[in-house]
Design a protein around this motif. Structure first.
Motif, PDB file in Angstrom:
ATOM      1  N   LEU A   1      32.667  11.249  17.290  1.00  0.00           N
ATOM      2  CA  LEU A   1      32.446  12.275  18.298  1.00  0.00           C
ATOM      3  C   LEU A   1      31.819  13.501  17.651  1.00  0.00           C
ATOM      4  O   LEU A   1      32.112  13.835  16.514  1.00  0.00           O
ATOM      5  CB  LEU A   1      33.777  12.681  18.937  1.00  0.00           C
ATOM      6  CG  LEU A   1      34.405  11.694  19.893  1.00  0.00           C
ATOM      7  CD1 LEU A   1      35.756  12.220  20.351  1.00  0.00           C
ATOM      8  CD2 LEU A   1      33.507  11.464  21.095  1.00  0.00           C
ATOM      9  N   LEU A   2      30.944  14.114  18.372  1.00  0.00           N
ATOM     10  CA  LEU A   2      30.352  15.343  17.846  1.00  0.00           C
ATOM     11  C   LEU A   2      31.416  16.411  17.699  1.00  0.00           C
ATOM     12  O   LEU A   2      32.182  16.656  18.611  1.00  0.00           O
ATOM     13  CB  LEU A   2      29.298  15.863  18.821  1.00  0.00           C
ATOM     14  CG  LEU A   2      27.906  15.277  18.768  1.00  0.00           C
ATOM     15  CD1 LEU A   2      27.056  15.943  19.833  1.00  0.00           C
ATOM     16  CD2 LEU A   2      27.291  15.468  17.409  1.00  0.00           C
ATOM     17  N   ALA A   3      31.429  17.025  16.546  1.00  0.00           N
ATOM     18  CA  ALA A   3      32.321  18.167  16.381  1.00  0.00           C
ATOM     19  C   ALA A   3      31.820  19.286  17.278  1.00  0.00           C
ATOM     20  O   ALA A   3      30.615  19.405  17.506  1.00  0.00           O
ATOM     21  CB  ALA A   3      32.325  18.607  14.929  1.00  0.00           C
ATOM     22  N   ALA A   4      32.743  20.094  17.769  1.00  0.00           N
ATOM     23  CA  ALA A   4      32.362  21.156  18.705  1.00  0.00           C
ATOM     24  C   ALA A   4      31.324  22.089  18.086  1.00  0.00           C
ATOM     25  O   ALA A   4      30.368  22.502  18.742  1.00  0.00           O
ATOM     26  CB  ALA A   4      33.595  21.931  19.136  1.00  0.00           C
ATOM     27  N   GLU A   5      31.503  22.373  16.814  1.00  0.00           N
ATOM     28  CA  GLU A   5      30.598  23.307  16.156  1.00  0.00           C
ATOM     29  C   GLU A   5      29.185  22.731  16.047  1.00  0.00           C
ATOM     30  O   GLU A   5      28.186  23.413  16.282  1.00  0.00           O
ATOM     31  CB  GLU A   5      31.156  23.640  14.767  1.00  0.00           C
ATOM     32  CG  GLU A   5      30.280  24.528  13.902  1.00  0.00           C
ATOM     33  CD  GLU A   5      30.076  25.920  14.488  1.00  0.00           C
ATOM     34  OE1 GLU A   5      30.699  26.239  15.516  1.00  0.00           O
ATOM     35  OE2 GLU A   5      29.267  26.673  13.926  1.00  0.00           O
ATOM     36  N   ARG A   6      29.128  21.444  15.708  1.00  0.00           N
ATOM     37  CA  ARG A   6      27.839  20.791  15.570  1.00  0.00           C
ATOM     38  C   ARG A   6      27.122  20.741  16.928  1.00  0.00           C
ATOM     39  O   ARG A   6      25.926  20.945  17.052  1.00  0.00           O
ATOM     40  CB  ARG A   6      28.053  19.381  15.028  1.00  0.00           C
ATOM     41  CG  ARG A   6      26.804  18.754  14.470  1.00  0.00           C
ATOM     42  CD  ARG A   6      27.129  17.440  13.810  1.00  0.00           C
ATOM     43  NE  ARG A   6      27.377  16.413  14.787  1.00  0.00           N
ATOM     44  CZ  ARG A   6      28.146  15.339  14.562  1.00  0.00           C
ATOM     45  NH1 ARG A   6      28.765  15.195  13.418  1.00  0.00           N
ATOM     46  NH2 ARG A   6      28.304  14.434  15.479  1.00  0.00           N
ATOM     47  N   ARG A   7      27.906  20.460  17.939  1.00  0.00           N
ATOM     48  CA  ARG A   7      27.378  20.408  19.298  1.00  0.00           C
ATOM     49  C   ARG A   7      26.762  21.765  19.686  1.00  0.00           C
ATOM     50  O   ARG A   7      25.695  21.838  20.271  1.00  0.00           O
ATOM     51  CB  ARG A   7      28.550  20.054  20.231  1.00  0.00           C
ATOM     52  CG  ARG A   7      28.148  19.626  21.598  1.00  0.00           C
ATOM     53  CD  ARG A   7      29.380  19.214  22.410  1.00  0.00           C
ATOM     54  NE  ARG A   7      28.975  19.026  23.772  1.00  0.00           N
ATOM     55  CZ  ARG A   7      28.460  17.894  24.247  1.00  0.00           C
ATOM     56  NH1 ARG A   7      28.354  16.851  23.465  1.00  0.00           N
ATOM     57  NH2 ARG A   7      28.068  17.809  25.488  1.00  0.00           N
ATOM     58  N   ARG A   8      27.480  22.816  19.319  1.00  0.00           N
ATOM     59  CA  ARG A   8      27.001  24.154  19.661  1.00  0.00           C
ATOM     60  C   ARG A   8      25.675  24.453  18.959  1.00  0.00           C
ATOM     61  O   ARG A   8      24.757  25.029  19.547  1.00  0.00           O
ATOM     62  CB  ARG A   8      28.050  25.204  19.260  1.00  0.00           C
ATOM     63  CG  ARG A   8      27.737  26.609  19.733  1.00  0.00           C
ATOM     64  CD  ARG A   8      28.684  27.633  19.133  1.00  0.00           C
ATOM     65  NE  ARG A   8      28.659  27.630  17.657  1.00  0.00           N
ATOM     66  CZ  ARG A   8      27.677  28.149  16.928  1.00  0.00           C
ATOM     67  NH1 ARG A   8      26.635  28.710  17.521  1.00  0.00           N
ATOM     68  NH2 ARG A   8      27.734  28.104  15.608  1.00  0.00           N
ATOM     69  N   VAL A   9      25.589  24.036  17.693  1.00  0.00           N
ATOM     70  CA  VAL A   9      24.356  24.274  16.933  1.00  0.00           C
ATOM     71  C   VAL A   9      23.165  23.598  17.612  1.00  0.00           C
ATOM     72  O   VAL A   9      22.090  24.193  17.775  1.00  0.00           O
ATOM     73  CB  VAL A   9      24.519  23.744  15.484  1.00  0.00           C
ATOM     74  CG1 VAL A   9      23.172  23.675  14.775  1.00  0.00           C
ATOM     75  CG2 VAL A   9      25.490  24.617  14.711  1.00  0.00           C
ATOM     76  N   VAL A  10      23.369  22.353  18.042  1.00  0.00           N
ATOM     77  CA  VAL A  10      22.268  21.607  18.673  1.00  0.00           C
ATOM     78  C   VAL A  10      21.925  22.227  20.030  1.00  0.00           C
ATOM     79  O   VAL A  10      20.750  22.416  20.365  1.00  0.00           O
ATOM     80  CB  VAL A  10      22.635  20.112  18.824  1.00  0.00           C
ATOM     81  CG1 VAL A  10      21.499  19.349  19.504  1.00  0.00           C
ATOM     82  CG2 VAL A  10      22.941  19.496  17.461  1.00  0.00           C
ATOM     83  N   GLN A  11      22.952  22.575  20.780  1.00  0.00           N
ATOM     84  CA  GLN A  11      22.700  23.174  22.101  1.00  0.00           C
ATOM     85  C   GLN A  11      21.970  24.509  21.967  1.00  0.00           C
ATOM     86  O   GLN A  11      21.058  24.804  22.740  1.00  0.00           O
ATOM     87  CB  GLN A  11      24.023  23.372  22.857  1.00  0.00           C
ATOM     88  CG  GLN A  11      24.566  22.066  23.414  1.00  0.00           C
ATOM     89  CD  GLN A  11      25.908  22.229  24.091  1.00  0.00           C
ATOM     90  OE1 GLN A  11      26.635  23.179  23.827  1.00  0.00           O
ATOM     91  NE2 GLN A  11      26.247  21.284  24.953  1.00  0.00           N
ATOM     92  N   ASP A  12      22.374  25.304  20.983  1.00  0.00           N
ATOM     93  CA  ASP A  12      21.707  26.595  20.783  1.00  0.00           C
ATOM     94  C   ASP A  12      20.245  26.398  20.408  1.00  0.00           C
ATOM     95  O   ASP A  12      19.373  27.170  20.827  1.00  0.00           O
ATOM     96  CB  ASP A  12      22.412  27.402  19.685  1.00  0.00           C
ATOM     97  CG  ASP A  12      23.747  27.979  20.161  1.00  0.00           C
ATOM     98  OD1 ASP A  12      24.037  27.856  21.369  1.00  0.00           O
ATOM     99  OD2 ASP A  12      24.485  28.531  19.328  1.00  0.00           O
ATOM    100  N   ALA A  13      19.989  25.372  19.605  1.00  0.00           N
ATOM    101  CA  ALA A  13      18.612  25.113  19.188  1.00  0.00           C
ATOM    102  C   ALA A  13      17.756  24.721  20.395  1.00  0.00           C
ATOM    103  O   ALA A  13      16.634  25.210  20.562  1.00  0.00           O
ATOM    104  CB  ALA A  13      18.578  24.005  18.132  1.00  0.00           C
ATOM    105  N   ILE A  14      18.294  23.867  21.250  1.00  0.00           N
ATOM    106  CA  ILE A  14      17.551  23.465  22.454  1.00  0.00           C
ATOM    107  C   ILE A  14      17.350  24.676  23.368  1.00  0.00           C
ATOM    108  O   ILE A  14      16.277  24.893  23.924  1.00  0.00           O
ATOM    109  CB  ILE A  14      18.277  22.332  23.207  1.00  0.00           C
ATOM    110  CG1 ILE A  14      18.345  21.079  22.331  1.00  0.00           C
ATOM    111  CG2 ILE A  14      17.572  22.013  24.527  1.00  0.00           C
ATOM    112  CD1 ILE A  14      19.210  19.961  22.900  1.00  0.00           C
ATOM    113  N   ALA A  15      18.413  25.475  23.508  1.00  0.00           N
ATOM    114  CA  ALA A  15      18.336  26.645  24.393  1.00  0.00           C
ATOM    115  C   ALA A  15      17.260  27.621  23.931  1.00  0.00           C
ATOM    116  O   ALA A  15      16.682  28.347  24.744  1.00  0.00           O
ATOM    117  CB  ALA A  15      19.699  27.336  24.464  1.00  0.00           C
TER     118      ALA A  15
END
Lengths: 214, 81
Positions: free
Chosen positions: A140-154
């Motif tokens: 599962l994606l760690a929450a922090e890693r998920r945030r990094v990817v989402q921020d990059a897309i955003a």
């Protein structure tokens, strides 16, 4: 809604048949509101997901979905059937989501021009390239890693974000994305590649530095 | 021998198998000889996977109901709205 199982009222759903979009569209053009309800039921999940992935905001996505189906209801007469209904719908939904995005105060977007990898004059990589690709598939994606990817897309400019969402998340072909955006296939491919390169660079700065494991 | 920049420029088409065979073969060779480009390719592919992984899930059921209700009310109030 109350009418769903009651079989009455303008929005009562037809639970039986599996008429395709084309048949439902023809019925809606004749003013059949049950056909509208069936199209809504059939496509609202896709429209919401697309709007949510572009806006990353639940309220914007919900309002965009409302705008999209209102537009479908009002403009179905303009739909000439040359493209698939789903392509037409994606076009309306993408525009509605981008309008929501553009209505927000402009944030700091990645500059796509400068965001790709750097090369020396001889065409070699200007910087070492680390391999941070090893990711256990089932983890599962760690929450922090998920945030990094989402921020990059955003941080992608809206037009680039739309291409990434349609192609990499919704899984449309380059041709379909081009039809949705009214662009050439060449332009779509170029925009997609540059967006991915920008995202890769941004993720590399985090993952190479030992940030949240990719 | 193609350069690293050429490989990166052609990477999306290469991964989708859309390049002419002779160009794809040049890039195969380049990747076999160039560890940085191999790392680049792998991390480019991981990037697209991560994009998919953070995608939003399906529409919440309560929102489905709310949308249906919204249009039910709207059309009841003003058919042809």
């Amino acid at each position: 809604m109350g009418g769903q199982g009651e079989g009455s009222g303008p929005m009562a759903l037809t639970t039986g048949g599996h008429a395709g979009d084309a048949a439902l569209v023809q019925r809606l053009k004749r003013g059949d509101e049950e056909a509208f309800a069936a199209l809504l039921k059939r496509h609202q999940g896709k429209v919401y997901r697309l709007a949510m992935n572009i806006t990353r905001n639940a309220q914007d996505a919900e309002e965009a979905a409302q705008d999209v189906f209102l537009a479908v209801y009002r403009k179905i007469g303009d739909f000439d059937g040359r493209a698939a209904f789903s392509t037409w719908l994606y076009r309306i939904a993408t525009n509605a989501a981008l309008m929501k995005l553009r209505a927000r105060p402009a944030g700091q977007h990645l500059s796509i021009e400068d965001a790709g990898p750097a090369f020396a004059a001889d065409g070699h990589h200007a910087r070492p390239v680390a391999d941070w690709s090893e990711v256990p598939e089932d983890r599962l994606l760690a929450a922090e890693r998920r945030r990094v990817v989402q921020d990059a897309i955003a941080a992608l400019p809206p037009d680039y974000k739309a291409v990434v969402v349609l192609r990499d998340i919704e899984g449309l072909s380059n041709q379909e994305v081009a039809e949705v955006l009214g662009a050439t296939v060449l332009a779509v491919k170029s925009r997609l590649h540059r967006a991915r390169l920008a995202l890769r660079e941004r993720l590399a700065t985090t993952f190479e530095a030992g940030g949240p494991q990719a | 021998m193609r350069s690293c920049k050429e490989l990166v420029d052609l990477l999306a088409d290469y991964l989708e198998g859309q390049l002419p065979p002779e160009v794809a073969s040049d890039l195969d060779q380049h990747l076999a000889d160039c560890p940085p480009c191999l790392s680049f390719l792998k991390t480019y592919r991981t990037t697209t996977r991560l994009i998919r992984e953070v995608a939003c899930e399906d529409i919440p059921p309560e929102l489905e109901d709310r949308l249906l209700r919204f249009f039910h009310e709207r059309l009841k109030r003003a058919p042809g709205a």
